[in-house]
Scaffold this motif. Structure first.
Motif, PDB file in Angstrom:
ATOM      1  N   ILE A  30       0.799  -1.085  -0.136  1.00 23.10           N
ATOM      2  CA  ILE A  30      -0.052   0.167   0.080  1.00 23.10           C
ATOM      3  C   ILE A  30       0.967   1.192  -0.183  1.00 23.10           C
ATOM      4  CG2 ILE A  30      -2.186   1.124   1.136  1.00 23.10           C
ATOM      5  CD1 ILE A  30      -2.398  -1.360   0.310  1.00 23.10           C
ATOM      6  N   ARG A  31       0.809   2.173  -1.107  1.00 21.97           N
ATOM      7  CA  ARG A  31       1.898   3.103  -1.443  1.00 21.97           C
ATOM      8  C   ARG A  31       1.206   4.262  -1.801  1.00 21.97           C
ATOM      9  NH1 ARG A  31       4.622  -0.107  -6.300  1.00 21.97           N
ATOM     10  NH2 ARG A  31       3.084   0.631  -7.784  1.00 21.97           N
ATOM     11  N   ASP A  32       1.501   5.612  -1.480  1.00 24.91           N
ATOM     12  CA  ASP A  32       0.929   6.678  -1.771  1.00 24.91           C
ATOM     13  C   ASP A  32       1.374   7.088  -3.256  1.00 24.91           C
ATOM     14  OD1 ASP A  32       3.343   8.138  -1.658  1.00 24.91           O
ATOM     15  OD2 ASP A  32       2.649   8.596   0.605  1.00 24.91           O
ATOM     16  N   GLN A  51       2.598   3.059   3.208  1.00 27.39           N
ATOM     17  CA  GLN A  51       2.068   3.424   4.435  1.00 27.39           C
ATOM     18  C   GLN A  51       2.939   2.807   5.836  1.00 27.39           C
ATOM     19  OE1 GLN A  51      -1.278   5.081   4.714  1.00 27.39           O
ATOM     20  NE2 GLN A  51      -0.337   5.690   2.614  1.00 27.39           N
TER      21      GLN A  51
END
Lengths: 306, 412
Positions: free
Chosen positions: B335-337, B343
């Motif tokens: 889960i990456r921005d 995250q």
């Protein structure tokens, strides 16, 4: 926890008259204008009904998006459908966001709208008569869209949207959009219908807008704290094409309550009133999106901490 | 983000592969006291409680007249025996005055003046303790290898030493060691107190809570990495991965709200066939575990994952059954921005608060975060608040599990 991310702008929570096409479209316009959106253009739809293109208020880094709300003669079971389109700030990458059915046969239907400068949520509140008559597998009562909070400080084009088609897979019923319903997004020039899979970037599937909920890494039932209270986390919204072109972004003025909720409840925190948007009795639903329903009065009472 | 063990030290160290040295090393690096009484100032901030002497216990199946037990202290290889002269009834140990005298006077075996203390902890269990095989108590205290082995003649005629599966007639004992305890989160909290011991001559050490509700004795004395602060420590065999007997965590967690304290241990059991204590994935944090948030209890992984200890972190927002999660588009991805940054979450540890209960978040691992990407384990590949962080545990994730890594600060 790094959120919530506050727009620090107007927040409106009001009923929209969904028993008349023109009244509904005008009320959508009015509530968004009260949230500092701008009216980009207006036009006439079918039968002389009004149509509007509205642009959201820029985020701190200048991100904004457009919606087009109008009636083009679409209908379902004799109910007219008001259509919502979503596009980037220039009108490009336009996609269907969703529909709202206009009904009055059981009484004057209303839909609720919780909106802010960068997003809006239109949904049915069945606790208000006669709205409970207007739910069902092919009802069209929910449409929501926004440009999320992102980390990049350079202006970009990004948005998300969810709407009913026939299974109500919007954030009103679940933390994941899509299913057999409508979803759309734009990130880094990528939209859901960008060619076939695998695409040139090696992606194999779309990731519809999904909110995360805190639970065991084994993805089992929601997990409470020892106190029996369930965690509240920032609203992490993931969308894009997987496994190579997707982002984790954040909704504005929102948190995720990490347990299933079947009846709406409100809370006061950070100087505002919050309400659970996601209501479900489905055991597979593992959390509820909570929206700020009032403008912030100054952060100092309560707080979404653990 | 996270809870910091401020005011203490952080120790990242590797141990030797000898049981006595490993026990001393662990105690030294945790509390400063090990083989000698001269404190090692480079310790994690635990407190040294006392040195532990040897113990042996056995469960009697029956006591046939004429059977004997022979004890083998390390410096008396010929051993010393005592023979049962009392025809006891199966399931009951009857120690008559003659035998009592025998127990207290093993001649050359016992070099101290203390004799062997014993208790009958159950109708068919005798526990001997305070066993010293050195020539003076001072020597004995410093002699971690103060273990004893025993055989039964004829084999299997008397009982099982210590506990299964050590084997009928083979004998297995606890050697000496150290009792150490963590710092406390508050004055009203109960520190986590553990016993670290050698286990006979089989190259094993054991770690157990001092209440002895469970014994993690599947810890082979090979090369380990130790990562500790004043509230917790991780023992990890580099590259151990999913191999049982390669991981142990003991911690006085930052307690969840309404808990005064929460002590937690997970690791391998069974000194012969190691069971649990690995790093196959996040669920390994609770294969066999000990919880004490007021009343200690132990349990093991069960088929219902709602009851198994695990980390809690934001994950796919739908589905609790495998069928519901088939369509998980986040399967196996981080889960990456939008900047490509992962995250980072608090390292919430969830476990049953009572035996058989569903898991609840009982506390947080100190100086640690959950990183939303898999990382190579046993490496210092990232930083937490500008400090080096060691990847303790990682999993790639799939449709039914979240991807992530447990990163723990490894330097001040």
């Amino acid at each position: 926890v790094t959120g919530p991310f506050y727009s620090v702008g107007p927040i409106k929570n009001q009923l929209l008259p969904a028993s008349n096409i023109s009244d509904f479209i005008n009320s959508v316009r009015d509530v968004l204008l009260l949230c500092n959106w701008t009216l980009t253009s207006s036009f006439l739809g079918t039968d002389g009904t009004p149509g509007y293109i509205l642009t959201s208020y820029p985020t701190p880094v200048g991100n904004k998006f457009r919606i087009k709300v109008f009636y083009n003669g679409d209908g379902t079971f004799l109910y007219p459908l008001v259509k919502f389109m979503v596009s980037d700030s220039s009108g490009a990458s336009e996609q269907i966001a969703g529909y709202c059915a206009i009904s009055s046969d059981h009484g004057d239907k209303t839909l609720r709208c919780i909106a802010g400068p960068h997003q809006f949520f239109i949904f049915i509140d069945t606790s208000i008569p006669p709205n409970s008559y207007y739910t069902g597998p092919f009802s069209f009562n929910n449409v929501m869209a926004g440009t999320p909070h992102v980390r990049n400080t350079i202006q970009s084009e990004i948005f998300w949207a969810l709407g009913d088609l026939n299974h109500q897979h919007t954030f009103r019923e679940d933390l994941i959009g899509g299913g057999n319903d409508l979803y759309s997004f734009l990130i880094n020039g990528i939209v859901p219908n960008t060619g076939a899979f695998p695409d040139g970037a090696g992606n194999t599937a779309n990731c519809q807008p999904i909110l995360l909920s805190q639970r065991s890494a084994d993805l089992v039932n929601p997990v409470s704290h020892f106190s029996s209270y369930y965690p509240v986390i920032e609203p992490i919204l993931v969308m894009g094409r997987v496994p190579n072109n997707y982002y984790a972004t954040y909704l504005w003025d929102a948190v995720v309550f990490c347990n299933r909720v079947s009846t709406a409840f409100t809370a006061i925190a950070d100087g505002g009133t919050w309400e659970t948007l996601t209501l479900s009795t489905d055991s597979g639903v593992v959390g509820s999106l909570m929206l700020l329903t009032t403008p912030l009065q100054g952060i100092g009472s309560g707080g979404f901490s653990y | 983000m996270g809870f910091h063990s401020a005011g203490g030290n952080i120790v990242l160290n590797s141990s030797t592969n000898n049981p006595e040295d490993m026990v001393n090393h662990l105690s030294t690096k945790l509390s400063g006291i090990g083989e000698t009484d001269t404190p090692d100032t480079n310790n994690a901030g635990w407190n040294h409680v006392e040195r532990l002497k040897s113990e042996i216990s056995f469960v009697a199946a029956f006591f046939p007249v004429g059977s004997s037990i022979t004890f083998f202290p390390p410096d008396a290889p010929l051993g010393t025996s005592f023979t049962f002269t009392d025809g006891t009834v199966a399931g009951n140990v009857i120690i008559d005055s003659t035998l009592l005298g025998t127990l207290h006077n093993f001649g050359e075996v016992v070099h101290s003046t203390l004799g062997w203390s014993y208790t009958v902890t159950a109708p068919n269990i005798i526990r001997f303790y305070d066993i010293l095989f050195a020539h003076s108590e001072i020597d004995a205290i410093h002699y971690i290898g103060n273990y004893i082995s025993a055989t039964v003649n004829p084999p299997g005629t008397v009982g099982v030493f210590d506990y299964s599966p050590d084997g009928v007639g083979t004998g297995r004992t606890w050697g000496g060691g150290h009792k150490v305890k963590t710092a406390k989160i508050s004055a009203g909290a109960q520190a986590l107190e553990i016993d670290i011991r050698t286990v006979n001559t089989i190259n094993i050490i054991s770690i157990s809570p001092s209440d002895a509700t469970i014994i993690f004795d599947g810890i082979p004395a090979v090369s380990w990495n130790l990562l500790a602060n004043k509230y917790q420590f991780f023992l990890m065999q580099p590259g151990g991965g999913s191999t049982s007997g390669t991981f142990l965590f003991a911690g006085h967690l930052y307690p969840s709200r309404l808990l005064t304290f929460c002590n937690y241990i997970t690791g391998p059991i069974n000194s012969v066939s190691h069971d649990g204590g690995n790093r196959a994935g996040f669920a390994s944090i609770g294969l066999h575990y000990y919880v004490n948030n007021g009343s200690p209890f132990t349990s093991s992984n069960v088929s219902d994952k709602n009851k198994n200890p695990n980390f809690c972190l934001p994950g796919y927002g739908f589905g609790i059954t495998p069928i519901e999660k088939i369509g998980n588009p986040l399967a196996g991805i981080p889960i990456r921005d939008d900047l490509g940054n992962m995250q980072v979450y608090d390292a919430f540890l969830a476990a049953p608060a009572l035996v058989g209960g569903n898991i609840r978040i009982l506390g947080t691992i100190w100086d640690a975060v959950i990183y939303s990407n898999s990382q190579p384990m046993d490496g210092v590949t990232s930083t937490i608040n500008g400090k080096s962080a060691y990847c303790v545990m990682s999993q790639n994730g799939d449709a039914a599990t979240s991807q992530g890594s447990l990163l723990v600060q490894s330097a001040l």
